[in-house]
Design an enzyme around this catalytic site. Structure first.
Site, PDB file in Angstrom:
ATOM      1  CE  LYS A  76      -3.649  -1.890   2.945  1.00 62.37           C
ATOM      2  NZ  LYS A  76      -4.566  -1.513   4.013  1.00 62.37           N
ATOM      3  CG  ASP A 112      -8.470   0.990   5.046  1.00 64.28           C
ATOM      4  OD1 ASP A 112      -9.299   0.240   4.495  1.00 64.28           O
ATOM      5  OD2 ASP A 112      -7.304   0.643   5.315  1.00 64.28           O
TER       6      ASP A 112
HETATM    7  P1  NAP Z   1      -0.220  -2.548  11.262  1.00 68.06           P
HETATM    8  O1  NAP Z   1       0.065  -1.377  10.407  1.00 68.06           O
HETATM    9  O2  NAP Z   1       0.724  -3.708  11.248  1.00 68.06           O
HETATM   10  O3  NAP Z   1      -0.342  -2.025  12.787  1.00 68.06           O
HETATM   11  C1  NAP Z   1      -0.553  -2.938  13.827  1.00 68.06           C
HETATM   12  C2  NAP Z   1      -0.947  -2.179  15.083  1.00 68.06           C
HETATM   13  O4  NAP Z   1      -1.253  -3.134  16.113  1.00 68.06           O
HETATM   14  C3  NAP Z   1       0.170  -1.298  15.628  1.00 68.06           C
HETATM   15  O5  NAP Z   1      -0.415  -0.181  16.248  1.00 68.06           O
HETATM   16  C4  NAP Z   1       0.813  -2.231  16.678  1.00 68.06           C
HETATM   17  O6  NAP Z   1       1.506  -1.544  17.688  1.00 68.06           O
HETATM   18  C5  NAP Z   1      -0.418  -2.876  17.251  1.00 68.06           C
HETATM   19  N1  NAP Z   1      -0.151  -4.151  17.929  1.00 68.06           N
HETATM   20  C6  NAP Z   1       0.246  -5.322  17.356  1.00 68.06           C
HETATM   21  N2  NAP Z   1       0.350  -6.274  18.308  1.00 68.06           N
HETATM   22  C7  NAP Z   1       0.031  -5.686  19.496  1.00 68.06           C
HETATM   23  C8  NAP Z   1      -0.042  -6.149  20.832  1.00 68.06           C
HETATM   24  N3  NAP Z   1       0.239  -7.413  21.149  1.00 68.06           N
HETATM   25  N4  NAP Z   1      -0.441  -5.282  21.795  1.00 68.06           N
HETATM   26  C9  NAP Z   1      -0.748  -3.992  21.479  1.00 68.06           C
HETATM   27  N5  NAP Z   1      -0.692  -3.492  20.230  1.00 68.06           N
HETATM   28  C10 NAP Z   1      -0.315  -4.338  19.258  1.00 68.06           C
HETATM   29  O7  NAP Z   1      -1.654  -3.184  10.943  1.00 68.06           O
HETATM   30  P2  NAP Z   1      -2.981  -2.454  10.381  1.00 68.06           P
HETATM   31  O8  NAP Z   1      -2.970  -2.555   8.909  1.00 68.06           O
HETATM   32  O9  NAP Z   1      -3.107  -1.132  11.036  1.00 68.06           O
HETATM   33  O10 NAP Z   1      -4.119  -3.475  10.896  1.00 68.06           O
HETATM   34  C11 NAP Z   1      -4.501  -3.525  12.258  1.00 68.06           C
HETATM   35  C12 NAP Z   1      -5.758  -4.371  12.385  1.00 68.06           C
HETATM   36  O11 NAP Z   1      -6.827  -3.733  11.677  1.00 68.06           O
HETATM   37  C13 NAP Z   1      -5.638  -5.776  11.778  1.00 68.06           C
HETATM   38  O12 NAP Z   1      -6.336  -6.689  12.580  1.00 68.06           O
HETATM   39  C14 NAP Z   1      -6.324  -5.642  10.419  1.00 68.06           C
HETATM   40  O13 NAP Z   1      -6.869  -6.867   9.962  1.00 68.06           O
HETATM   41  C15 NAP Z   1      -7.430  -4.650  10.775  1.00 68.06           C
HETATM   42  N6  NAP Z   1      -7.910  -3.895   9.602  1.00 68.06           N
HETATM   43  C16 NAP Z   1      -9.230  -4.035   9.298  1.00 68.06           C
HETATM   44  C17 NAP Z   1      -9.753  -3.335   8.235  1.00 68.06           C
HETATM   45  C18 NAP Z   1     -11.202  -3.484   7.916  1.00 68.06           C
HETATM   46  O14 NAP Z   1     -11.621  -3.104   6.818  1.00 68.06           O
HETATM   47  N7  NAP Z   1     -12.000  -3.998   8.818  1.00 68.06           N
HETATM   48  C19 NAP Z   1      -8.944  -2.468   7.472  1.00 68.06           C
HETATM   49  C20 NAP Z   1      -7.586  -2.350   7.820  1.00 68.06           C
HETATM   50  C21 NAP Z   1      -7.105  -3.077   8.906  1.00 68.06           C
HETATM   51  P3  NAP Z   1       3.097  -1.227  17.545  1.00 68.06           P
HETATM   52  O15 NAP Z   1       3.192   0.058  16.779  1.00 68.06           O
HETATM   53  O16 NAP Z   1       3.570  -1.101  18.943  1.00 68.06           O
HETATM   54  O17 NAP Z   1       3.719  -2.381  16.804  1.00 68.06           O
END
Ligand code: NAP
Length: 286
Positions: A76, A112
């Protein structure tokens, strides 16, 4: 869901999702269900594209005249430099999940944020103060979308420095960073009329965990979990128990997909058909 077959003719136009991995993407099922329901002469296909081949793949979109493309992890951000133009939202977020054609130019959009806002409006409206958990890719998109609409943001991230860096991008807009500890989160929840989980906490296979202590939630709150696998996370179960309004990540997935679909086709897709296809896909995976 409609079982009608896709119409594939000599004039069929191609939509696609590029990702690496892409095998688990629910977007093909979701978009093809909408295409079938509307009887359009389109097909939506997944392609595994390694990051070092993205430039070639985007040249392929142009050469083969794909109607539109979604991008997923980890492409992305990289795609930003490969398009002819960006929407203001995508330029600020610094990532694109949708490529579409506008007057012969290949444009990049990040759906998003708009999809998230549409789903909130559908559920009753925008909040005054939101507690956003997570400053990763989706946390970034959600913060920009909320701040654009004048919502006050309280932001917490496991790695505090990442939250601080994101908050700095908002200049004088009200984004307050708090530590991700139970007491600070409880206090922020008392102030927030919306709580959004943008972390991957609670996502399959690590289900049953929540980013918030259950006693932090309250009845007059909306609790939105972006995690969609499983649709009913521990956070949403806690929200229900507290009498709060839960919204699951499936609804956001559907709304961001619908936003892309409209850019590609100019047609409003049937949200419920798309949601049923996503739920069916999740059931098959479980
Ligand atoms: P990302 O860029 O990899 O970011 C992950 C986030 O989760 C970061 O803030 C990370 O914190 C945090 N994190 C990971 N493990 C953690 C833990 N054990 N405890 C606390 N915080 C933790 O991922 P993303 O793309 O933002 O996606 C995040 C979630 O949103 C995923 O589950 C994804 O499937 C979902 N999502 C859903 C949609 C939808 O349309 N429904 C769209 C996009 C994303 P750090 O910075 O400390 O690593």
């Amino acid at each position: 869901m409609s079982e009608t077959a896709l119409r594939l003719t000599g004039k069929t136009r191609v939509l696609a999702v590029f990702g690496c991995p892409v095998e688990h993407s629910l977007s093909p099922a979701m978009h093809n269900a909408a295409i079938r329901a509307l009887g359009l002469d389109l097909v939506y296909v997944p392609f595994r594209v390694e990051p070092d081949r993205l430039r070639d793949a985007v040249a392929g979109i142009r050469a083969m005249g794909f109607l539109g493309v979604n991008l997923t992890i980890p492409l992305k951000e990289q795609a930003v430099s490969l398009v002819d133009g960006l929407s203001p939202g995508a330029a600020r977020v610094g990532s694109v999940n949708t490529l579409w054609w506008k007057d012969g130019s290949l444009m990049g959009e990040s759906t998003d944020g708009p999809g998230f806002i549409s789903s909130l409006e559908e559920a009753g409206g925008l909040p005054t103060t939101a507690l956003v958990l997570g400053a990763g890719g989706s946390g970034r998109a959600i913060c920009f979308a909320l701040a654009d609409r004048g919502v006050r943001i309280i932001l917490a991230n496991r790695t505090p420095e990442r939250a601080r860096r994101l908050a700095e991008e908002f200049g004088d807009v009200n984004v307050r960073v708090i530590p991700m500890d139970a007491e600070a989160l409880r206090e922020a929840c008392r102030e927030a009329d919306l709580v959004v989980n943008c972390t991957s906490v609670g996502m399959s296979p690590n289900i049953g965990v929540s980013p918030l202590p259950p006693d932090a939630l309250k009845a007059d709150q909306t609790v939105y979990d972006l995690v969609y696998n499983p649709p009913e996370t521990r956070l949403l179960a806690d929200a229900r128990a507290a009498g709060a309004r839960p919204i699951d990540g499936v609804r956001m997935l559907v709304h961001q997909g619908a936003y892309s679909f409209r850019l590609w086709t100019g047609v409003d897709p049937p949200l419920d058909v798309m949601e049923a296809a996503v739920m069916e896909g999740l059931k098959k995976e479980a």
